[in-house]
Each structure stands twice: as structure tokens, then as C-alpha cells.
Design a protein around this motif. Structure first.
Motif, short mmCIF file in Angstrom:
data_model
loop_
_atom_site.label_atom_id
_atom_site.label_comp_id
_atom_site.label_asym_id
_atom_site.label_seq_id
_atom_site.Cartn_x
_atom_site.Cartn_y
_atom_site.Cartn_z
N ALA A 1 1.00 -1.09 0.09
CA ALA A 1 0.00 -0.16 0.03
C ALA A 1 0.62 1.15 -0.07
O ALA A 1 0.49 2.33 -0.50
N CYS A 2 2.07 1.03 0.58
CA CYS A 2 2.96 2.54 0.57
C CYS A 2 3.49 2.75 -0.73
O CYS A 2 4.37 1.92 -1.08
N ARG A 3 3.30 3.90 -1.05
CA ARG A 3 3.95 4.47 -2.41
C ARG A 3 5.29 5.13 -2.38
O ARG A 3 5.70 6.09 -3.09
N ALA A 4 6.06 4.84 -1.13
CA ALA A 4 7.20 5.53 -0.73
C ALA A 4 8.30 5.52 -1.84
O ALA A 4 8.67 6.64 -1.98
N VAL B 1 7.19 8.46 -3.94
CA VAL B 1 7.31 9.59 -3.33
C VAL B 1 8.86 10.29 -3.38
O VAL B 1 9.21 11.27 -3.62
N CYS C 1 -0.94 9.98 -2.93
CA CYS C 1 -0.97 8.62 -2.25
C CYS C 1 -2.28 8.43 -1.62
O CYS C 1 -2.71 9.19 -0.91
N ALA D 1 -3.40 6.38 0.17
CA ALA D 1 -3.39 6.02 1.79
C ALA D 1 -3.16 7.35 2.62
O ALA D 1 -3.47 7.43 3.74
N PHE D 2 -2.75 8.31 2.09
CA PHE D 2 -2.12 9.55 2.58
C PHE D 2 -3.52 10.08 3.68
O PHE D 2 -4.41 10.38 3.02
N CYS E 1 -2.91 5.91 6.16
CA CYS E 1 -1.51 6.38 6.68
C CYS E 1 -1.55 7.57 7.45
O CYS E 1 -1.77 8.93 6.77
N LEU F 1 2.12 3.83 7.47
CA LEU F 1 2.49 2.74 6.53
C LEU F 1 3.86 2.91 6.20
O LEU F 1 4.53 1.55 6.12
N GLY F 2 4.52 3.79 6.22
CA GLY F 2 5.98 3.98 5.66
C GLY F 2 6.57 5.02 6.35
O GLY F 2 5.92 5.86 6.85
N PRO G 1 8.26 7.48 5.18
CA PRO G 1 8.05 8.98 4.92
C PRO G 1 6.97 9.67 5.60
O PRO G 1 6.93 11.00 5.58
N MET G 2 6.26 8.90 6.26
CA MET G 2 4.97 9.63 7.00
C MET G 2 5.59 9.90 8.70
O MET G 2 4.89 10.73 9.43
N CYS H 1 5.80 12.85 3.33
CA CYS H 1 4.56 12.63 3.55
C CYS H 1 4.34 13.30 4.93
O CYS H 1 3.22 14.05 5.17
S1 SF4 Z 1 4.36 6.87 3.83
FE1 SF4 Z 1 2.01 7.02 3.86
S2 SF4 Z 1 1.51 8.65 2.68
FE2 SF4 Z 1 3.56 8.45 2.06
S3 SF4 Z 1 3.68 7.17 0.43
FE3 SF4 Z 1 3.66 5.77 2.40
S4 SF4 Z 1 1.52 5.07 2.61
FE4 SF4 Z 1 1.60 6.91 1.34
#
Ligand code: SF4
Lengths: 79, 367
Positions: free
Chosen positions: B314-317, B320, B330, B332-333, B337, B343-344, B346-347, B354
Motif C-alpha cells: 500500500a505504501c508508495r514511498a 514519493v 498517495c 493512503a495519505f 496512513c 504505513l511508511g 516518509p510519514m 509525507c
Molecule cells: S508513507 Fe504513507 S502517505 Fe507516504 S507514500 Fe507511504 S503510505 Fe503513502
């Protein structure tokens, strides 16, 4: 993580074989390692990251670039 | 504070931004390559001030974010299975691993400590000779000299219980990878100022030449970033390429030779996996053979036998970190997340893109 903070060297000493400096960060003092600087003396401004000094700060370059910026932005000299 | 406040002057910021907008004859795409810059850009709305003239893409400038899931799992195993005291920077504790973050390792009884300086971890090892102390060493070239200093000291003191789990990354190969991508939109880079403080600017010359780009070594305060953009736009408008330095109070062309010598003594350039991006050739540092006794990967056999891990889908890190996806895009943003339930990486990281959008734009970014 690459955040580095400017501070002023107050004094230098040796600790267990490491060159260390007591640094004034605007009134908060911390001891950091200055093995990473070839030459440093009390009064110098340094940039500190993760407990070591990364570099001496060049106060003249800083003042000059601020003056040029203020001109370019047509604001007149900054106080 | 001196060297800080004067670079946050709102009137000066606006003046430089207006000058950039006046100068630009078209809209340019510029990538900043430091998470600290990303946060300053989003916090101060620099992207919005520059919107008519410049699109800012956020690059992979977050060492915490690019630390592989596998490395976090290894740190957890060292604390939980090998009984080591694992020390690292505070930023690493909330990054999700396969079985939760390092905070949850600590809650389960593993010894995880936050240190401000790698030397503090080496000193802890000296004070606790009956325990193995492992420093989880993450960070760019900015941070590697502090780790190298600790390694040198531990070796000189003959400490047999201090180890490094090394996940250091280097900036230039990441820029090369981004600039080489077929679909790249980057027309200029703002290089991370404190990386250049240590390393200087020579490594960027071949990248600027090969890809015909301006690369500007830029500081972290809003006025620094705006001046870096102004220098890049001036070069773009004039059709010039090459490396220049905005952050002159801290960056010299040769960097800091004393710091580089310490780095060179302890580390050599190595291929490294970047979380979300894959193995980057020359993308990091590894310990030189004289320091292999400190290498946790060699000292703890339990690390060698581990099965490979997969990232949560699910994470598009990865997107990003390459600047291909803005965090609010994203799915999930702000939903699945958030900083409380990331979830990743960068959050959670204070340098993650994120986290920057969530913290400074919040609902506005979600809309
Ligand atoms: S950290 Fe969260 S918001 Fe950023 S890409 Fe991963 S899932 Fe999406």
C-alpha cells in the motif's frame, strides 16, 4: 537528519584521546567533538551535527550574501 | 540565533520569490534533495510563493526513509534475539519494520536507546563491557563522519563490544539515478547543503555535465532555499549548466578535508539498497577491512540466516522518494496512513515528505 546547528566555540579540551569543544548554542552549552576540524580556536562559529563539528562557518561570506540578496530583492540593506 | 533568524525574514523571502517570478519566462521543474529543505518548503509555503515560475519536486533526501525494512528488522533481532543494546537516532524509532517499530521492540523488553551522537554509543560500550552495543548507523555523508569518528575512537580504545549496523547512503548516485530515468522531469537540482559541507561539490560536476543541469548546493532556511532556486532559475534562463554554491557560509568547493579524511579511513563506497528505490550502485558506504571487527553483519551470525522481507504494497514511498508522486496523491495519505499509524517511513521521519505535508498542510493537502 542532516540538520546541523550553528554555535560558537567557548573552549577546547582533550577527552580520552579526542579533541573536544564546549560550544555555546545561543545560551545552551554542549560538548562536541572537533576531530573533524583541522584548525579551530575559541570564538570561532561552527556547524554541529550528531555531536561533531562539520565545518567552520564563514561569517564574512554570510554577511556579504545577505547584503547582495537584500539588494537583489530591492529591499535596501537589512538592519 | 545567529546564522538562522536572518534567513527567515518574511519580507526578504517575498522579495526573492517575486524576483524569481519576474525572471522566469516559463515554468521550471526543480528538485530539492534534502528532507530538511522539503519541510522548510512546505512549512513556509515556498512552493506556493513560487508556483507561477517553479514546480518543486521533493527528492529522496530522507536517510531514515530510504533505510531498508530489512535493516530495521536486523536491528530488532539484535536487540531481541542477541541481547545487544541497540542505539540509534530518535528518528528511527517510529519507522515501521516487519514486526512493528523499535519502540515496540523496547516495549517487548529489547534494549533500544536513543543517542544524540554516535560517540555516546561508543562511550556506552566502554561503560558496559559485558554487553554488546550496536549503533544503527543511518544517514548521508553529513552523518557518516560522526559515525566514523566513533568507530576510530572505539578501535583506538580496543573496545571489543562496540559494533555498527551500517546503512549509510550517498547523495550523488541517487541524483544520477533520478537524472538518468527516462521519464525524469527534473531540470535542476538543489543539492543538500550539509552533505556538500562535508564532501564539497566536485562529485556533482560530472552529473551536471552529463545531464546538462544546474546543480546548486543550497542551505536549509527559507531564504537559503529561495536563493538556491533563484540561482538555478538564472542558470536555466541563461541556458547554462554546472555546479554553483548558494550556501557559502558553510560550503567550500573542497568540502571539509579533515572530515573527509576520517570518513575515508573508516568507510569505502559500496552498492546499497535504498528502501522504495532498489540497489543504487555506489549508493552508500561500507566499513573498510581494517574496521570489519566492528561490523555487526559479520559479528552476529544470526543476521546472515535471515529470510528476505517484502515491503507493504500500500505504501508508495518509492514513488514519493523519486519525486514521481506528491504525498497527498498517495491513496493512503491521511486515511490509512497518518503519523500516529504510519504505513511508511516518509510519514514518520521528521524529514519525510509525507510527514511534511501532513504536518504543515493537513486537511488542505487531503482535500
Ligand atoms: S508513507 Fe504513507 S502517505 Fe507516504 S507514500 Fe507511504 S503510505 Fe503513502
Amino acid at each position: 537528519m542532516c540538520l546541523a546547528v550553528p554555535g560558537q566555540v567557548e573552549s577546547l579540551h582533550d577527552d580520552a584521546g579526542l579533541r573536544m569543544a564546549r560550544i555555546d548554542f545561543g545560551g545552551v552549552y554542549k560538548t562536541v567533538c572537533v576531530e573533524t576540524l583541522a584548525d579551530v580556536a575559541p570564538g570561532a562559529w561552527v556547524l554541529v551535527h550528531a555531536g561533531v563539528a562539520l565545518q567552520l562557518l564563514d561569517a564574512e561570506a554570510a554577511a556579504e550574501s545577505l547584503r547582495l540578496l537584500a539588494e537583489a530583492a530591492r529591499l535596501g540593506p537589512t538592519p | 540565533m545567529r546564522f538562522v533568524e536572518e534567513y527567515r525574514d518574511p519580507a526578504l523571502m517575498r522579495g526573492i520569490a517575486d524576483a524569481i517570478v519576474r525572471r522566469a519566462t516559463r515554468r521550471w521543474t526543480i528538485m530539492e534533495v534534502c528532507g530538511g529543505q522539503t519541510h522548510a518548503i512546505v512549512e513556509h509555503g515556498i512552493d506556493q510563493l513560487l508556483d507561477p515560475a517553479v514546480e518543486l519536486l521533493h527528492g529522496p533526501g530522507c536517510p531514515v526513509c530510504v533505510t531498508p525494512l530489512e535493516t530495521l528488522d536486523r536491528a530488532a533481532a539484535l536487540a531481541e534475539e542477541a541481547g545487544a543494546i541497540v542505539c540509534t537516532f530518535g528518528d528511527m524509532l517510529r519507522v515501521p519494520g516487519t514486526r512493528g517499530d523499535l519502540f515496540s521492540v523496547r516495549a517487548r523488553g529489547g534494549a533500544v536507546r536513543v543517542v544524540y551522537a554516535p560517540l555516546d554509543a561508543a562511550r556506552l560500550a566502554e561503560r558496559t563491557p559485558d554487553r554488546a552495543v550496536v549503533f544503527l548507523a543511518v544517514g548521508f555523508e553529513t552523518t557518516a563522519p560522526a559515525v566514523a569518528t566513533a568507530a576510530r575512537w572505539a578501535r583506538a580504545r580496543g573496545l571489543g563490544n562496540f559494533f555498527l549496523l551500517v546503512s549509510h547512503v550517498r547523495v550523488p548516485p541517487a541524483l544520477e539515478a533520478i537524472a538518468s530515468a527516462e521519464d525524469t522531469r527534473v531540470e535542476a537540482f538543489l543539492a543538500a547543503g550539509h552533505v556538500c559541507t562535508v564532501m564539497g561539490t566536485a562529485e556533482y560536476e560530472p552529473i551536471a555535465r552529463r545531464h546538462r543541469l544546474p546543480i546548486v548546493a543550497t542551505g536549509f532556511e527559507p531564504v537559503d532555499i529561495l536563493e538556491g532556486v533563484a540561482l538555478a532559475v538564472e542558470q536555466l534562463e541563461a541556458g547554462e549548466t554546472g555546479v554553483s554554491i548558494q550556501y557559502r557560509r558553510a560550503v567550500r568547493p573542497a568540502g571539509n578535508p579533515a572530515a573527509r579524511a576520517i570518513l575515508d579511513e573508516v568507510f569505502e563506497i559500496a552498492d546499497r539498497p535504498w528502501r522504495g528505490i532498489g540497489v543504487v550502485p555506489g549508493g552508500g558506504f561500507a566499513l573498510r577491512s581494517a574496521y570489519h571487527a566492528l561490523d555487526a553483519e559479520r559479528a552476529f551470525p544470526l543476521l546472515a540466516a535471515r529470510a528476505p522481507v517484502t515491503e507493504p504494497a500500500a505504501c508508495r514511498a518509492g514513488d514519493v522518494l523519486r519525486g514521481a508522486l506528491r504525498p497527498p496523491e498517495c491513496p493512503a495519505f491521511g486515511r490509512a496512513c497518518t503519523p500516529e499509524h504510519p504505513l511508511g517511513a516518509p510519514m514518520v521521519s521528521t524529514e519525510g515528505a509525507c510527514a511534511a505535508y501532513y504536518r504543515w498542510r493537513g486537511a488542505e493537502a487531503c482535500a
